[in-house]
Write a protein that holds these residues in place. Structure first.
Motif, PDB file in Angstrom:
ATOM      1  N   VAL A   1      61.843 -44.099 -20.934  1.00 26.08           N
ATOM      2  CA  VAL A   1      60.897 -44.922 -21.678  1.00 26.08           C
ATOM      3  C   VAL A   1      60.836 -44.417 -23.115  1.00 26.08           C
ATOM      4  CG1 VAL A   1      58.489 -45.626 -21.860  1.00 26.08           C
ATOM      5  CG2 VAL A   1      59.535 -45.344 -19.623  1.00 26.08           C
ATOM      6  N   THR A   2      61.008 -45.321 -24.052  1.00 29.20           N
ATOM      7  CA  THR A   2      60.952 -44.957 -25.461  1.00 29.20           C
ATOM      8  C   THR A   2      59.741 -45.634 -26.088  1.00 29.20           C
ATOM      9  OG1 THR A   2      63.346 -44.833 -25.565  1.00 29.20           O
ATOM     10  CG2 THR A   2      62.186 -45.018 -27.655  1.00 29.20           C
ATOM     11  N   LEU A   3      58.873 -44.828 -26.654  1.00 25.99           N
ATOM     12  CA  LEU A   3      57.692 -45.363 -27.338  1.00 25.99           C
ATOM     13  C   LEU A   3      57.908 -45.272 -28.841  1.00 25.99           C
ATOM     14  CD1 LEU A   3      54.784 -43.785 -25.284  1.00 25.99           C
ATOM     15  CD2 LEU A   3      55.638 -46.115 -25.171  1.00 25.99           C
ATOM     16  N   THR A   4      57.609 -46.353 -29.516  1.00 29.21           N
ATOM     17  CA  THR A   4      57.671 -46.361 -30.968  1.00 29.21           C
ATOM     18  C   THR A   4      56.321 -46.814 -31.503  1.00 29.21           C
ATOM     19  OG1 THR A   4      58.408 -48.648 -31.073  1.00 29.21           O
ATOM     20  CG2 THR A   4      60.131 -46.970 -30.923  1.00 29.21           C
ATOM     21  N   ALA A   5      56.131 -46.635 -32.792  1.00 31.77           N
ATOM     22  CA  ALA A   5      54.879 -47.090 -33.405  1.00 31.77           C
ATOM     23  C   ALA A   5      54.742 -48.601 -33.258  1.00 31.77           C
ATOM     24  CB  ALA A   5      54.850 -46.691 -34.873  1.00 31.77           C
ATOM     25  N   ALA A   6      55.859 -49.306 -33.337  1.00 31.92           N
ATOM     26  CA  ALA A   6      55.811 -50.769 -33.220  1.00 31.92           C
ATOM     27  C   ALA A   6      55.379 -51.209 -31.827  1.00 31.92           C
ATOM     28  CB  ALA A   6      57.179 -51.356 -33.545  1.00 31.92           C
ATOM     29  N   SER A   7      55.699 -50.412 -30.807  1.00 31.16           N
ATOM     30  CA  SER A   7      55.292 -50.800 -29.458  1.00 31.16           C
ATOM     31  C   SER A   7      53.843 -50.409 -29.166  1.00 31.16           C
ATOM     32  CB  SER A   7      56.228 -50.181 -28.413  1.00 31.16           C
ATOM     33  OG  SER A   7      56.152 -48.771 -28.430  1.00 31.16           O
ATOM     34  N   LEU A   8      53.313 -49.456 -29.918  1.00 30.32           N
ATOM     35  CA  LEU A   8      51.927 -49.025 -29.710  1.00 30.32           C
ATOM     36  C   LEU A   8      50.910 -49.823 -30.526  1.00 30.32           C
ATOM     37  CD1 LEU A   8      52.332 -45.150 -29.550  1.00 30.32           C
ATOM     38  CD2 LEU A   8      51.934 -46.724 -27.666  1.00 30.32           C
ATOM     39  N   VAL A   9      51.338 -50.439 -31.607  1.00 32.23           N
ATOM     40  CA  VAL A   9      50.416 -51.166 -32.479  1.00 32.23           C
ATOM     41  C   VAL A   9      49.648 -52.259 -31.727  1.00 32.23           C
ATOM     42  CG1 VAL A   9      50.288 -52.732 -34.460  1.00 32.23           C
ATOM     43  CG2 VAL A   9      51.544 -50.597 -34.633  1.00 32.23           C
ATOM     44  N   PRO A  10      50.305 -53.113 -30.935  1.00 30.18           N
ATOM     45  CA  PRO A  10      49.529 -54.140 -30.223  1.00 30.18           C
ATOM     46  C   PRO A  10      48.489 -53.545 -29.272  1.00 30.18           C
ATOM     47  CG  PRO A  10      51.860 -54.664 -30.157  1.00 30.18           C
ATOM     48  CD  PRO A  10      51.735 -53.288 -30.715  1.00 30.18           C
ATOM     49  N   LEU A  11      48.817 -52.440 -28.637  1.00 28.11           N
ATOM     50  CA  LEU A  11      47.866 -51.779 -27.742  1.00 28.11           C
ATOM     51  C   LEU A  11      46.656 -51.286 -28.523  1.00 28.11           C
ATOM     52  CD1 LEU A  11      46.990 -50.456 -25.029  1.00 28.11           C
ATOM     53  CD2 LEU A  11      48.347 -48.483 -25.717  1.00 28.11           C
ATOM     54  N   ILE A  12      46.899 -50.635 -29.627  1.00 25.37           N
ATOM     55  CA  ILE A  12      45.809 -50.089 -30.441  1.00 25.37           C
ATOM     56  C   ILE A  12      44.933 -51.213 -30.999  1.00 25.37           C
ATOM     57  CG2 ILE A  12      45.299 -48.806 -32.564  1.00 25.37           C
ATOM     58  CD1 ILE A  12      47.903 -47.182 -31.910  1.00 25.37           C
ATOM     59  N   GLU A  13      45.563 -52.292 -31.472  1.00 26.83           N
ATOM     60  CA  GLU A  13      44.789 -53.420 -31.998  1.00 26.83           C
ATOM     61  C   GLU A  13      43.957 -54.085 -30.913  1.00 26.83           C
ATOM     62  OE1 GLU A  13      47.753 -55.900 -33.792  1.00 26.83           O
ATOM     63  OE2 GLU A  13      47.737 -54.769 -35.675  1.00 26.83           O
ATOM     64  N   TRP A  14      44.531 -54.230 -29.728  1.00 29.04           N
ATOM     65  CA  TRP A  14      43.813 -54.870 -28.621  1.00 29.04           C
ATOM     66  C   TRP A  14      42.622 -54.019 -28.187  1.00 29.04           C
ATOM     67  CZ3 TRP A  14      44.075 -53.927 -23.028  1.00 29.04           C
ATOM     68  CH2 TRP A  14      43.483 -54.948 -22.278  1.00 29.04           C
ATOM     69  N   VAL A  15      42.815 -52.696 -28.103  1.00 26.21           N
ATOM     70  CA  VAL A  15      41.724 -51.792 -27.726  1.00 26.21           C
ATOM     71  C   VAL A  15      40.673 -51.751 -28.838  1.00 26.21           C
ATOM     72  CG1 VAL A  15      41.154 -49.370 -27.242  1.00 26.21           C
ATOM     73  CG2 VAL A  15      43.138 -50.430 -26.146  1.00 26.21           C
ATOM     74  N   ALA A  16      41.114 -51.762 -30.098  1.00 24.01           N
ATOM     75  CA  ALA A  16      40.180 -51.708 -31.227  1.00 24.01           C
ATOM     76  C   ALA A  16      39.277 -52.936 -31.281  1.00 24.01           C
ATOM     77  CB  ALA A  16      40.949 -51.569 -32.533  1.00 24.01           C
ATOM     78  N   THR A  17      39.749 -54.064 -30.775  1.00 20.13           N
ATOM     79  CA  THR A  17      38.919 -55.269 -30.765  1.00 20.13           C
ATOM     80  C   THR A  17      38.046 -55.330 -29.521  1.00 20.13           C
ATOM     81  OG1 THR A  17      40.652 -56.588 -29.718  1.00 20.13           O
ATOM     82  CG2 THR A  17      40.578 -56.598 -32.130  1.00 20.13           C
TER      83      THR A  17
ATOM     84  N   VAL B   1      55.936 -47.154 -13.740  1.00 18.11           N
ATOM     85  CA  VAL B   1      57.269 -46.848 -13.214  1.00 18.11           C
ATOM     86  C   VAL B   1      57.652 -45.402 -13.509  1.00 18.11           C
ATOM     87  CG1 VAL B   1      59.726 -47.389 -13.500  1.00 18.11           C
ATOM     88  CG2 VAL B   1      58.068 -49.230 -13.271  1.00 18.11           C
ATOM     89  N   THR B   2      57.371 -44.942 -14.721  1.00 18.42           N
ATOM     90  CA  THR B   2      57.685 -43.556 -15.073  1.00 18.42           C
ATOM     91  C   THR B   2      56.889 -42.586 -14.213  1.00 18.42           C
ATOM     92  OG1 THR B   2      58.177 -44.228 -17.335  1.00 18.42           O
ATOM     93  CG2 THR B   2      57.743 -41.898 -16.971  1.00 18.42           C
ATOM     94  N   SER B   3      55.632 -42.901 -13.939  1.00 21.01           N
ATOM     95  CA  SER B   3      54.808 -42.045 -13.083  1.00 21.01           C
ATOM     96  C   SER B   3      55.360 -41.972 -11.666  1.00 21.01           C
ATOM     97  CB  SER B   3      53.368 -42.561 -13.031  1.00 21.01           C
ATOM     98  OG  SER B   3      52.805 -42.564 -14.310  1.00 21.01           O
TER      99      SER B   3
ATOM    100  N   PRO C   1      51.571 -59.153 -24.523  1.00 18.49           N
ATOM    101  CA  PRO C   1      52.687 -58.829 -23.627  1.00 18.49           C
ATOM    102  C   PRO C   1      53.209 -57.409 -23.815  1.00 18.49           C
ATOM    103  CG  PRO C   1      53.097 -60.914 -24.760  1.00 18.49           C
ATOM    104  CD  PRO C   1      51.840 -60.333 -25.326  1.00 18.49           C
ATOM    105  N   GLU C   2      53.155 -56.897 -25.037  1.00 18.18           N
ATOM    106  CA  GLU C   2      53.625 -55.535 -25.287  1.00 18.18           C
ATOM    107  C   GLU C   2      52.802 -54.510 -24.505  1.00 18.18           C
ATOM    108  OE1 GLU C   2      52.853 -57.711 -27.645  1.00 18.18           O
ATOM    109  OE2 GLU C   2      54.643 -58.036 -28.861  1.00 18.18           O
ATOM    110  N   VAL C   3      51.503 -54.771 -24.399  1.00 24.07           N
ATOM    111  CA  VAL C   3      50.629 -53.863 -23.658  1.00 24.07           C
ATOM    112  C   VAL C   3      50.987 -53.903 -22.170  1.00 24.07           C
ATOM    113  CG1 VAL C   3      48.236 -53.366 -23.014  1.00 24.07           C
ATOM    114  CG2 VAL C   3      48.777 -54.081 -25.347  1.00 24.07           C
ATOM    115  N   GLN C   4      51.253 -55.085 -21.670  1.00 26.98           N
ATOM    116  CA  GLN C   4      51.649 -55.210 -20.264  1.00 26.98           C
ATOM    117  C   GLN C   4      52.937 -54.440 -20.001  1.00 26.98           C
ATOM    118  OE1 GLN C   4      51.880 -59.410 -19.576  1.00 26.98           O
ATOM    119  NE2 GLN C   4      49.717 -59.744 -20.024  1.00 26.98           N
ATOM    120  N   LEU C   5      53.873 -54.494 -20.931  1.00 24.81           N
ATOM    121  CA  LEU C   5      55.127 -53.758 -20.770  1.00 24.81           C
ATOM    122  C   LEU C   5      54.898 -52.252 -20.812  1.00 24.81           C
ATOM    123  CD1 LEU C   5      57.487 -55.965 -22.982  1.00 24.81           C
ATOM    124  CD2 LEU C   5      57.416 -55.827 -20.485  1.00 24.81           C
ATOM    125  N   LEU C   6      54.000 -51.802 -21.701  1.00 27.13           N
ATOM    126  CA  LEU C   6      53.694 -50.373 -21.770  1.00 27.13           C
ATOM    127  C   LEU C   6      53.046 -49.885 -20.479  1.00 27.13           C
ATOM    128  CD1 LEU C   6      52.334 -50.025 -25.416  1.00 27.13           C
ATOM    129  CD2 LEU C   6      54.439 -49.047 -24.507  1.00 27.13           C
TER     130      LEU C   6
END
Length: 74
Positions: free
Chosen positions: A12-28, A47-49, A36-41
């Motif tokens: 699993v590769t995490l980038t800032a671009a993949s985390l931005v939607p998660l952070i924005e969604w949580v911030a709101t 799966v990694t766990s 969809p990006e959050v669902q993929l994360l």
């Protein structure tokens, strides 16, 4: 790590671009539809766990078998 294991972690590769939607969604306040990006994360984390747990169980089983065989050979 067990080299013969079919479970491989670290895929699993995490980038800032993949985390931005998660952070924005949580911030709101998690209002609206989950991006969809959050669902993929979340799916990737699950799966990694599962893979990591499988590798830990395999390593412990292998260690127990090695310890059980070693005294019997002496």
């Amino acid at each position: 790590m067990n080299q013969t294991s079919s479970l491989v972690t670290g895929g699993v590769t995490l980038t800032a671009a993949s985390l931005v939607p998660l952070i924005e969604w949580v911030a709101t306040g998690c209002k609206g539809v989950m991006p969809p990006e959050v669902q993929l994360l979340v799916a990737g984390a699950i799966v990694t766990s599962i893979h990591a747990i499988g590798n830990v169980v395999a390593a412990r089983t292998s260690a127990k078998q090695a310890t059980a065989v070693a005294p019997a050979q002496q």
